[in-house]
Design a protein around this motif. Structure first.
Motif, PDB file in Angstrom:
ATOM      1  N   ILE A 148       0.835  -1.204   0.000  1.00 56.49           N
ATOM      2  CA  ILE A 148       0.000   0.000   0.000  1.00 56.49           C
ATOM      3  C   ILE A 148       0.869   1.254   0.000  1.00 56.49           C
ATOM      4  CG2 ILE A 148      -1.633   1.350   1.374  1.00 56.49           C
ATOM      5  CD1 ILE A 148      -2.865  -1.303   2.296  1.00 56.49           C
ATOM      6  N   SER A 149       1.928   1.255   0.813  1.00 63.30           N
ATOM      7  CA  SER A 149       2.828   2.418   0.870  1.00 63.30           C
ATOM      8  C   SER A 149       3.458   2.680  -0.487  1.00 63.30           C
ATOM      9  CB  SER A 149       3.919   2.189   1.919  1.00 63.30           C
ATOM     10  OG  SER A 149       3.366   2.023   3.206  1.00 63.30           O
ATOM     11  N   ALA A 150       3.940   1.615  -1.136  1.00 61.41           N
ATOM     12  CA  ALA A 150       4.569   1.763  -2.454  1.00 61.41           C
ATOM     13  C   ALA A 150       3.555   2.255  -3.481  1.00 61.41           C
ATOM     14  CB  ALA A 150       5.172   0.431  -2.900  1.00 61.41           C
ATOM     15  N   ALA A 151       2.318   1.730  -3.411  1.00 59.81           N
ATOM     16  CA  ALA A 151       1.272   2.155  -4.349  1.00 59.81           C
ATOM     17  C   ALA A 151       0.923   3.628  -4.148  1.00 59.81           C
ATOM     18  CB  ALA A 151       0.025   1.290  -4.171  1.00 59.81           C
ATOM     19  N   PHE A 152       0.762   4.034  -2.894  1.00 54.64           N
ATOM     20  CA  PHE A 152       0.411   5.430  -2.611  1.00 54.64           C
ATOM     21  C   PHE A 152       1.526   6.372  -3.061  1.00 54.64           C
ATOM     22  CE2 PHE A 152       0.599   9.139   0.220  1.00 54.64           C
ATOM     23  CZ  PHE A 152      -0.652   9.690  -0.025  1.00 54.64           C
ATOM     24  N   LEU A 153       2.756   6.038  -2.703  1.00 51.19           N
ATOM     25  CA  LEU A 153       3.882   6.901  -3.074  1.00 51.19           C
ATOM     26  C   LEU A 153       4.067   6.963  -4.581  1.00 51.19           C
ATOM     27  CD1 LEU A 153       6.485   5.915  -0.319  1.00 51.19           C
ATOM     28  CD2 LEU A 153       5.217   8.058  -0.501  1.00 51.19           C
ATOM     29  N   SER A 154       3.877   5.818  -5.259  1.00 49.21           N
ATOM     30  CA  SER A 154       4.085   5.780  -6.709  1.00 49.21           C
ATOM     31  C   SER A 154       3.010   6.542  -7.465  1.00 49.21           C
ATOM     32  CB  SER A 154       4.121   4.330  -7.203  1.00 49.21           C
ATOM     33  OG  SER A 154       5.269   3.679  -6.728  1.00 49.21           O
ATOM     34  N   ALA A 155       1.873   6.789  -6.833  1.00 49.23           N
ATOM     35  CA  ALA A 155       0.841   7.594  -7.476  1.00 49.23           C
ATOM     36  C   ALA A 155       1.264   9.059  -7.582  1.00 49.23           C
ATOM     37  CB  ALA A 155      -0.473   7.493  -6.697  1.00 49.23           C
ATOM     38  N   PHE A 156       2.235   9.465  -6.747  1.00 52.07           N
ATOM     39  CA  PHE A 156       2.683  10.857  -6.739  1.00 52.07           C
ATOM     40  C   PHE A 156       4.177  11.010  -7.032  1.00 52.07           C
ATOM     41  CE2 PHE A 156      -0.987  10.500  -3.933  1.00 52.07           C
ATOM     42  CZ  PHE A 156      -1.821  11.473  -4.463  1.00 52.07           C
ATOM     43  N   LEU A 157       4.941   9.958  -6.736  1.00 56.70           N
ATOM     44  CA  LEU A 157       6.373   9.999  -6.991  1.00 56.70           C
ATOM     45  C   LEU A 157       6.707   9.025  -8.111  1.00 56.70           C
ATOM     46  CD1 LEU A 157       7.671   9.745  -3.304  1.00 56.70           C
ATOM     47  CD2 LEU A 157       6.780  11.739  -4.489  1.00 56.70           C
ATOM     48  N   ASP A 158       7.945   9.087  -8.572  1.00 60.06           N
ATOM     49  CA  ASP A 158       8.379   8.144  -9.595  1.00 60.06           C
ATOM     50  C   ASP A 158       8.642   6.779  -8.964  1.00 60.06           C
ATOM     51  OD1 ASP A 158       9.573   8.057 -12.562  1.00 60.06           O
ATOM     52  OD2 ASP A 158      10.819   6.834 -11.248  1.00 60.06           O
ATOM     53  N   ALA A 159       8.300   5.699  -9.694  1.00 60.39           N
ATOM     54  CA  ALA A 159       8.456   4.340  -9.159  1.00 60.39           C
ATOM     55  C   ALA A 159       9.909   4.023  -8.819  1.00 60.39           C
ATOM     56  CB  ALA A 159       7.916   3.323 -10.165  1.00 60.39           C
ATOM     57  N   LEU A 160      10.845   4.547  -9.606  1.00 60.85           N
ATOM     58  CA  LEU A 160      12.257   4.293  -9.321  1.00 60.85           C
ATOM     59  C   LEU A 160      12.675   4.916  -7.995  1.00 60.85           C
ATOM     60  CD1 LEU A 160      13.944   4.716 -12.831  1.00 60.85           C
ATOM     61  CD2 LEU A 160      13.825   2.631 -11.465  1.00 60.85           C
ATOM     62  N   THR A 161      12.121   6.082  -7.688  1.00 53.43           N
ATOM     63  CA  THR A 161      12.403   6.711  -6.397  1.00 53.43           C
ATOM     64  C   THR A 161      11.892   5.833  -5.263  1.00 53.43           C
ATOM     65  OG1 THR A 161      12.170   8.890  -7.421  1.00 53.43           O
ATOM     66  CG2 THR A 161      12.107   8.798  -5.021  1.00 53.43           C
ATOM     67  N   VAL A 162      10.671   5.327  -5.428  1.00 53.00           N
ATOM     68  CA  VAL A 162      10.067   4.493  -4.387  1.00 53.00           C
ATOM     69  C   VAL A 162      10.870   3.211  -4.196  1.00 53.00           C
ATOM     70  CG1 VAL A 162       7.995   3.223  -3.716  1.00 53.00           C
ATOM     71  CG2 VAL A 162       7.780   5.442  -4.834  1.00 53.00           C
ATOM     72  N   ILE A 163      11.233   2.546  -5.282  1.00 55.71           N
ATOM     73  CA  ILE A 163      11.955   1.275  -5.159  1.00 55.71           C
ATOM     74  C   ILE A 163      13.362   1.517  -4.625  1.00 55.71           C
ATOM     75  CG2 ILE A 163      13.098   0.988  -7.408  1.00 55.71           C
ATOM     76  CD1 ILE A 163      10.988  -1.638  -5.557  1.00 55.71           C
ATOM     77  N   ALA A 164      13.947   2.693  -4.912  1.00 56.21           N
ATOM     78  CA  ALA A 164      15.250   3.035  -4.336  1.00 56.21           C
ATOM     79  C   ALA A 164      15.161   3.132  -2.820  1.00 56.21           C
ATOM     80  CB  ALA A 164      15.761   4.352  -4.928  1.00 56.21           C
ATOM     81  N   VAL A 165      14.049   3.687  -2.338  1.00 54.27           N
ATOM     82  CA  VAL A 165      13.824   3.769  -0.882  1.00 54.27           C
ATOM     83  C   VAL A 165      13.732   2.364  -0.288  1.00 54.27           C
ATOM     84  CG1 VAL A 165      12.154   4.438   0.889  1.00 54.27           C
ATOM     85  CG2 VAL A 165      12.708   6.021  -0.953  1.00 54.27           C
ATOM     86  N   VAL A 166      12.942   1.500  -0.919  1.00 53.82           N
ATOM     87  CA  VAL A 166      12.738   0.145  -0.402  1.00 53.82           C
ATOM     88  C   VAL A 166      14.044  -0.641  -0.420  1.00 53.82           C
ATOM     89  CG1 VAL A 166      11.479  -2.019  -0.728  1.00 53.82           C
ATOM     90  CG2 VAL A 166      10.332   0.156  -1.136  1.00 53.82           C
ATOM     91  N   ILE A 167      14.823  -0.512  -1.494  1.00 49.30           N
ATOM     92  CA  ILE A 167      16.123  -1.202  -1.576  1.00 49.30           C
ATOM     93  C   ILE A 167      17.047  -0.721  -0.470  1.00 49.30           C
ATOM     94  CG2 ILE A 167      18.229  -1.417  -2.965  1.00 49.30           C
ATOM     95  CD1 ILE A 167      16.452  -1.456  -5.451  1.00 49.30           C
ATOM     96  N   SER A 168      17.068   0.591  -0.255  1.00 52.56           N
ATOM     97  CA  SER A 168      17.918   1.155   0.792  1.00 52.56           C
ATOM     98  C   SER A 168      17.549   0.595   2.166  1.00 52.56           C
ATOM     99  CB  SER A 168      17.786   2.686   0.799  1.00 52.56           C
ATOM    100  OG  SER A 168      18.573   3.269   1.813  1.00 52.56           O
ATOM    101  N   VAL A 169      16.250   0.472   2.411  1.00 54.68           N
ATOM    102  CA  VAL A 169      15.781  -0.087   3.683  1.00 54.68           C
ATOM    103  C   VAL A 169      16.185  -1.552   3.813  1.00 54.68           C
ATOM    104  CG1 VAL A 169      13.713  -0.736   4.975  1.00 54.68           C
ATOM    105  CG2 VAL A 169      13.868   1.528   3.940  1.00 54.68           C
TER     106      VAL A 169
END
Length: 527
Positions: free
Chosen positions: A136-157
Motif C-alpha cells: 500500500i505504501s509503495a502504491a500510494f507513493l508511486s501515485a505521486f512519486l516516480d516508481a524508481l524513487t520508491v523502489i530506491a527507498v525500499v532497496i535502501s531499507v
C-alpha cells in the motif's frame, strides 16, 4: 606463447562468468551480422531476445558488459545509428537524471528510512499485515512519486536490514556499513538457516513493494513517465486523468492488494517467508541500541531528513522541477545540514545508481534498434485495423505484450501518437480517442509487471547490489510476479471489456467528465 596469450584473453573475457555463458555471447556476436544481412527484421527480434537473455543471467554476469557488446555491434553493422541512440537518450534524459541524482539523494536519507522502517518491522508482527503495508505504501507513493524513487527507498531499507543482521551474525557490532561477507563467516548452521529465511522474508517484501509501484503508478498522470506523455497528448489535467483511469485502476488496485494477502496466507510462488525470531531479536536490540546512543546531533539529523522528505514529496507531487533536479536538491540539503562535506563521502552515494544508468543507456540502444527496424510495425498495423470495442481490447493487449519486452515510455509514445494521427485525420471520434488512450495507459502499466525488462523498477531491483545477496534472479522475479501478472492482466482486460464504457458514460452523465468535440480536440492537439 601464443596459446598462453589466447588462454589469458579467454579467461579475461567477461571475467568469472561461466564458460558456457561466454560461448553464448560470442555466438551471438558472430551470428548477428550474418542474420542481419539475410533478414534485418528477424535479426532485430533475435537481438532483443539476446538482450533479454543477458538480463535473465544478471546473477552470472552484470548485463552491462554483454548487453553493451551486443548494442555496440548493432550500431556497427547498421541495425541502428548513433543519432537514433542519442535521440532516445535525450528523450529519456529526465529518467537518467533521476537515476544519477535521486537514488544518491535517497542514500543520504538512509538514517531516517532505517529508523522509520525498523520501527515498522519490530512493531508489526504479522507478515501479512507488514506485506500489505509495504504494498500500500509503495502504491500510494508511486501515485505521486516516480516508481524508481520508491523502489530506491525500499532497496535502501532492505540493504540496511540485511547489513545489520549480517554484521551481528558475523560477530561484529551494530555499525551499519555496506560490508557483506560470504556465508562461510557465519557462526553456525542455525545462523545460515535464519539467513535463508530472512532472505525469503526480504524477497517477498521487495516484490510486494515493486508490484505496489505498478498498482499506484497507473492511477495518476505523474505515476509513470508514459502517463505524462499520454495525458499531455489527450489534454487531460490531474483530476481528469485519475477519473478516466479509475474504471480500471481502482478494481486492479483492490484485487492486487487482495492477491498480496492471499499469497502471504498460502505461501505460494515463494511468498510467505516469516521473519525469524533470532533476526527479530537482533532488530529489536539494534533499535534499543540506536535509541540509547542517539545524541541531540543525531536527532537533529533525523529532523532535517524528515523536513527534506516533506520537500521531496511536495516537489515531486506538484512537479516543481524535473525529478532529477529535485534529487540533486535533496543531496545538497541533506549533506549541507548533516555535515557531509568531503568528496569521498559523496562518492559512495553514486555507486549504486551509475552502473544501472549505464545499463539503461544500453537498453535505449536496443530500443533504437526496435525503432529503426520497425519491429513493432506489424503489431501496430494489426491493432489499428480492429474496429469498435475490439480495438480497445487489442490496444490493451498489444501494449501489454510489447511492454513486457521493451520500454514502456517508447511503447506508450508510439501508440498515443498513432491514435492522435487517427483523430486528426477523422478516422476515430474524440470519445473513442479518450477510451483508447486509457487502454494504452493501462496496457503499458499493468502487464509489464511480468518481466524485469517490462518495469524499470523491477530492472533496477534485479541489477542492484541487493539482488545477489537475496538470490533474486530474473527467473525468480518472473515466477514471483506471475500471480500478480495473471490478476492484473485479466482484471484489467475485464474492466476494459465490460467496465470502461459504462463507467465512463456514468461519469459523463454526472458531469465529472466533459465530452470533447472532434474539431475542438484537433485544435487542442495542434496547439
Amino acid at each position: 606463447m601464443k596459446n598462453s596469450l589466447l588462454s589469458a584473453l579467454a579467461k579475461n573475457f567477461l571475467g568469472n562468468a561461466p564458460r558456457w555463458y561466454k560461448q553464448a555471447i560470442l555466438t551471438f556476436l558472430i551470428i548477428n551480422p550474418i542474420l542481419f544481412m539475410v533478414d534485418p527484421f528477424t535479426s532485430g527480434w533475435i537481438l532483443v531476445i539476446e538482450f533479454i537473455f543477458t538480463l535473465s543471467m544478471a546473477l552470472k554476469c552484470y548485463p552491462l558488459q554483454p548487453g553493451g557488446l551486443l548494442a555496440i555491434e548493432a550500431i556497427a553493422i547498421g541495425m541502428t545509428s548513433p543519432d537514433t541512440v542519442k535521440h532516445e537518450l535525450l528523450a529519456n534524459f529526465e529518467v537518467i537524471l533521476l537515476l544519477i541524482f535521486m537514488v544518491a539523494g535517497i542514500f543520504f536519507m538512509k538514517q531516517l528510512l532505517l529508523f522509520t522502517f525498523t520501527k515498522m518491522l519490530t512493531r508489526i508482527r504479522s507478515k501479512t499485515a507488514l506485506s500489505l503495508a509495504f504494498c500500500i505504501s509503495a502504491a500510494f507513493l508511486s501515485a505521486f512519486l516516480d516508481a524508481l524513487t520508491v523502489i530506491a527507498v525500499v532497496i535502501s531499507v532492505a540493504v540496511g536490514f540485511y547489513t545489520i543482521y549480517h554484521r551481528v551474525a558475523s560477530g561484529k557490532d551494530f555499525q551499519v556499513e555496506h560490508d557483506h561477507t560470504e556465508d562461510s563467516h557465519f557462526v553456525d548452521e542455525l545462523t545460515k538457516k535464519d539467513l535463508e529465511e530472512f532472505r525469503s522474508f526480504l524477497r517477498s517484501l521487495l516484490m510486494h513493494a515493486s508490484i505496489g509501484t505498478a498498482l499506484g503508478g497507473v492511477c495518476t498522470m505523474v505515476g509513470e513517465p508514459q502517463n505524462l506523455i499520454i495525458a499531455d497528448q489527450a489534454g487531460w489535467h490531474f483530476g481528469e486523468f485519475f477519473l478516466r483511469m479509475a474504471p480500471i485502476s481502482i478494481p486492479v488496485l483492490v484485487l492486487g492488494l487482495l492477491t498480496c494477502v492471499v499469497l502471504e496466507k498460502t505461501s505460494w510462488f515463494g511468498y510467505g517467508g516469516k521473519l525469524p525470531e533470532n533476526v527479530r531479536a537482533i532488530m529489536q536490540r539494534y533499535e534499543a541500541h540506536q535509541d540509547q546512543k542517539r545524541t541531540k546531533r543525531d536527532n537533529a539529523k533525523l529532523a532535517i531528513q524528515a523536513l527534506i522528505a516533506v520537500w521531496l514529496i511536495l516537489g515531486l507531487a506538484f512537479h516543481l522541477a524535473a525529478v532529477g533536479l529535485i534529487g540533486l536538491s535533496v543531496i545538497i540539503l541533506a549533506t549541507s545540514f548533516t555535515g557531509i562535506i568531503e568528496e569521498h563521502q559523496l562518492g559512495k552515494a553514486f555507486e549504486e545508481a551509475l552502473p544501472f544508468t549505464a545499463l539503461l543507456a544500453v537498453f535505449f540502444s536496443i530500443v533504437a534498434v526496435i525503432i529503426d527496424l520497425h519491429l513493432f510495425k506489424p503489431v501496430i498495423h494489426w491493432v489499428l485495423e480492429q474496429e469498435g470495442h475490439a480495438q480497445l481490447i487489442a490496444f490493451y493487449l498489444a501494449n501489454g505484450i510489447l511492454s513486457m519486452v521493451s520500454d514502456n515510455v517508447f511503447v506508450g509514445t508510439v501508440y498515443i501518437n498513432e491514435i492522435r494521427s487517427a483523430l486528426m485525420e477523422g478516422q476515430i471520434t474524440r470519445d473513442q480517442f479518450d477510451m483508447l488512450a486509457v487502454a494504452i495507459n493501462t496496457g503499458t502499466n499493468l502487464p509489464s509487471v511480468a518481466t524485469p525488462n517490462g518495469q524499470a523498477a523491477f530492472l533496477f531491483l534485479l541489477t542492484s547490489s541487493l539482488a545477489p545477496l537475496l538470490r533474486m534472479s530474473y527467473g525468480r522475479m518472473v515466477w514471483m510476479a506471475l500471480p500478480y501478472t495473471i490478476v492484473l492482466v485479466f482484471v484489467g482486460l475485464a474492466c476494459v471489456n465490460f467496465n470502461l464504457i459504462p463507467v465512463t458514460d456514468f461519469l459523463y452523465h454526472n458531469g465529472l467528465l466533459i465530452h470533447h468535440s472532434a474539431k475542438a480536440a484537433a485544435a487542442t492537439l495542434i496547439h
